[in-house]
Enzyme design. Structure first.
Site, PDB file in Angstrom:
ATOM      1  N   ASN A  11      17.906  49.167  98.433  1.00  0.00           N
ATOM      2  CA  ASN A  11      18.437  50.482  98.808  1.00  0.00           C
ATOM      3  C   ASN A  11      19.955  50.343  98.887  1.00  0.00           C
ATOM      4  O   ASN A  11      20.474  49.790  99.846  1.00  0.00           O
ATOM      5  CB  ASN A  11      17.840  50.885 100.167  1.00  0.00           C
ATOM      6  CG  ASN A  11      18.471  52.147 100.724  1.00  0.00           C
ATOM      7  OD1 ASN A  11      19.218  52.837 100.035  1.00  0.00           O
ATOM      8  ND2 ASN A  11      18.168  52.447 101.978  1.00  0.00           N
ATOM      9  N   HIS A  96      13.829  57.566 105.515  1.00  0.00           N
ATOM     10  CA  HIS A  96      14.627  56.438 105.992  1.00  0.00           C
ATOM     11  C   HIS A  96      15.237  56.804 107.347  1.00  0.00           C
ATOM     12  O   HIS A  96      15.606  57.956 107.579  1.00  0.00           O
ATOM     13  CB  HIS A  96      15.730  56.115 104.970  1.00  0.00           C
ATOM     14  CG  HIS A  96      16.447  54.843 105.277  1.00  0.00           C
ATOM     15  ND1 HIS A  96      17.414  54.764 106.255  1.00  0.00           N
ATOM     16  CD2 HIS A  96      16.308  53.592 104.777  1.00  0.00           C
ATOM     17  CE1 HIS A  96      17.850  53.512 106.323  1.00  0.00           C
ATOM     18  NE2 HIS A  96      17.190  52.783 105.440  1.00  0.00           N
ATOM     19  N   GLU A 166      10.564  49.655 109.161  1.00  0.00           N
ATOM     20  CA  GLU A 166      11.966  49.297 109.356  1.00  0.00           C
ATOM     21  C   GLU A 166      12.373  49.626 110.787  1.00  0.00           C
ATOM     22  O   GLU A 166      12.744  50.776 111.075  1.00  0.00           O
ATOM     23  CB  GLU A 166      12.848  50.105 108.400  1.00  0.00           C
ATOM     24  CG  GLU A 166      12.534  49.889 106.940  1.00  0.00           C
ATOM     25  CD  GLU A 166      13.757  50.175 106.084  1.00  0.00           C
ATOM     26  OE1 GLU A 166      14.219  49.248 105.419  1.00  0.00           O
ATOM     27  OE2 GLU A 166      14.260  51.301 106.114  1.00  0.00           O
ATOM     28  N   GLY A 172      20.780  46.705 109.347  1.00  0.00           N
ATOM     29  CA  GLY A 172      22.213  46.439 109.249  1.00  0.00           C
ATOM     30  C   GLY A 172      22.812  45.706 110.442  1.00  0.00           C
ATOM     31  O   GLY A 172      24.032  45.631 110.573  1.00  0.00           O
ATOM     32  N   SER A 210      17.647  43.888 107.940  1.00  0.00           N
ATOM     33  CA  SER A 210      18.380  42.625 107.971  1.00  0.00           C
ATOM     34  C   SER A 210      17.671  41.473 107.262  1.00  0.00           C
ATOM     35  O   SER A 210      17.775  40.318 107.684  1.00  0.00           O
ATOM     36  CB  SER A 210      18.711  42.241 109.422  1.00  0.00           C
ATOM     37  OG  SER A 210      19.595  43.191 109.985  1.00  0.00           O
TER      38      SER A 210
END
Ligand code: PEP
Length: 248
Positions: A11, A96, A166, A172, A210
């Protein structure tokens, strides 16, 4: 992992101009032959056509990061799933956490988008995941089960729908859940799917948040983890390919 062929999806988010998008696609293409997992690139909308041309005829799939639920109409700035299919996309990410948070997308809209994707012949990648506060309150499993029930499109099947777990707090940040916590969520997702679908084992359950070359062998070896959705590390061909090879 289950018997399903693993999927490793990049992504790219809101990153890249034509020159660097093309360079990244070519670098991934150059290393893709050694990968057994299914590879997917989800560039920003501005680069879909260009990247699609670059990977045309290869084994790498093309995907988008979002779509509108409707097939066409007066929706300024949005992109419909049939338009993505027209560009050669096979997949589209829906729900997302960045869209849920920044655009207020709730489960019902995510479900409608996934249904729009299916109707256009695209395979939706439906994203789910708890916030840090929800995990701290011990609600991770109930949140994810609720999101699954609310976001799964009508007409879903294991061959057409991918689920990406997620955790919002892992995206991140360089932080990842404990392996047992990932297995607990993926196990729950599989059991929930099994209540409704005879082909529950055919749904690919991706982990995202991550993932890097250093942590991917452990994550990808966990029960019911059938691949990964990669953000930051998908912007470096070397890292993305290293993860993809670990999934092979
Ligand atoms: C993502 O946003 O889908 C993601 C997994 O991001 P990162 O790999 O950068 O945590």
């Amino acid at each position: 992992m289950t018997e399903a062929r693993p999927l490793v999806a990049g992504n790219w988010k809101m990153n890249g101009r034509r020159e660097d998008g093309l360079a990244l696609a070519h670098a991934i293409l150059a290393g893709a032959r050694e990968v057994r997992a299914e590879l997917l690139l989800c560039p920003p909308a501005t680069l879909i056509a260009l990247v699609g041309e670059a990977i045309r005829g290869s084994t790498i799939g093309l995907g988008a990061q979002d779509c509108h639920p409707a097939p066409s109409g007066a929706h300024t700035g949005d992109i419909a799933a049939p338009m993505l299919a027209d560009l050669g996309c096979r997949y589209v990410i829906v729900g997302h956490s960045e869209r849920r948070a920044e655009h207020g997308e709730a489960d019902a809209l995510v479900k409608a988008k996934a249904e729009g994707a299916l109707a256009a012949g695209l395979n939706p990648i439906v994203c789910l995941g708890e916030s840090e506060a929800e995990r701290d309150r011990g609600e991770a499993l109930s949140v994810v089960a609720r999101q699954l029930a609310g976001s799964l499109p009508a007409g879903a099947s294991g061959a057409r729908v991918v689920i990406a777990y997620e955790p919002v707090w892992a995206i991140g940040t360089g932080r990842i859940p404990k392996p047992g916590d990932i297995e607990a969520v993926h196990g729950l997702l599989r059991r929930e799917l099994a209540r409704h679908f005879a082909d529950a084992n055919a749904f690919r359950l991706l982990y995202g948040g991550s993932v890097k070359p250093s942590n991917c062998p452990e994550i990808l070896g966990l029960d019911n983890v059938d691949g990964a959705l990669i953000g930051g590390a998908s912007l470096k061909a070397e890292d993305f390919l290293a993860i993809a090879k670990a999934a092979s």
